[in-house]
Design a protein around this motif. Sequence first.
Motif, PDB file in Angstrom:
ATOM      1  N   LYS A  33      -2.940  -4.334   9.766  1.00  0.00           N
ATOM      2  CA  LYS A  33      -2.572  -3.066  10.393  1.00  0.00           C
ATOM      3  C   LYS A  33      -2.323  -2.067   9.284  1.00  0.00           C
ATOM      4  N   GLU A  34      -2.803  -0.850   9.451  1.00  0.00           N
ATOM      5  CA  GLU A  34      -2.497   0.191   8.475  1.00  0.00           C
ATOM      6  C   GLU A  34      -1.006   0.465   8.482  1.00  0.00           C
ATOM      7  N   LEU A  76      -6.645  -5.797  -3.776  1.00  0.00           N
ATOM      8  CA  LEU A  76      -6.670  -5.429  -2.362  1.00  0.00           C
ATOM      9  C   LEU A  76      -6.298  -3.955  -2.181  1.00  0.00           C
ATOM     10  N   ALA A  77      -6.838  -3.354  -1.127  1.00  0.00           N
ATOM     11  CA  ALA A  77      -6.567  -1.947  -0.842  1.00  0.00           C
ATOM     12  C   ALA A  77      -5.101  -1.746  -0.471  1.00  0.00           C
ATOM     13  N   SER A  78      -4.514  -0.679  -0.955  1.00  0.00           N
ATOM     14  CA  SER A  78      -3.117  -0.403  -0.634  1.00  0.00           C
ATOM     15  C   SER A  78      -3.014   0.323   0.699  1.00  0.00           C
ATOM     16  N   GLY A  79      -1.807   0.365   1.242  1.00  0.00           N
ATOM     17  CA  GLY A  79      -1.566   1.068   2.496  1.00  0.00           C
ATOM     18  C   GLY A  79      -1.773   0.195   3.721  1.00  0.00           C
ATOM     19  N   TRP A  80      -1.767  -1.112   3.559  1.00  0.00           N
ATOM     20  CA  TRP A  80      -1.968  -2.029   4.684  1.00  0.00           C
ATOM     21  C   TRP A  80      -0.815  -3.002   4.774  1.00  0.00           C
ATOM     22  N   ASP A  81      -0.547  -3.474   5.980  1.00  0.00           N
ATOM     23  CA  ASP A  81       0.390  -4.560   6.232  1.00  0.00           C
ATOM     24  C   ASP A  81      -0.430  -5.751   6.694  1.00  0.00           C
TER      25      ASP A  81
END
Length: 85
Positions: A33-34, A76-81
């Motif tokens: 989830k973002e 990994l891309a940031s801003g995700w849970d």
Amino acid sequence: MQRRFRLSRSEDFKRVRRTGKSYAHPLVVLVTKESDRKTNQLRVGVAAGKTVGTAVDRNRAKRLLREAMRPLLPSLASGWDLILI
């Protein structure tokens, strides 16, 4: 994995499970989830149900998953849970 990269609050787990996208594998389920937070940081939560075994087995499984994620965090891309189940 450092604590700042962990999902820890029950509300966060519920939000990600309720509105996130799920990807299943025979050994693990990934729910993404973002993030709604202002800090643009990746956070990972690990959960293990009673089907994994006793409390000792569940805690070991969670420790192993956290350690497996630790070297992957920079790529990994940031801003995700994320939740690993």
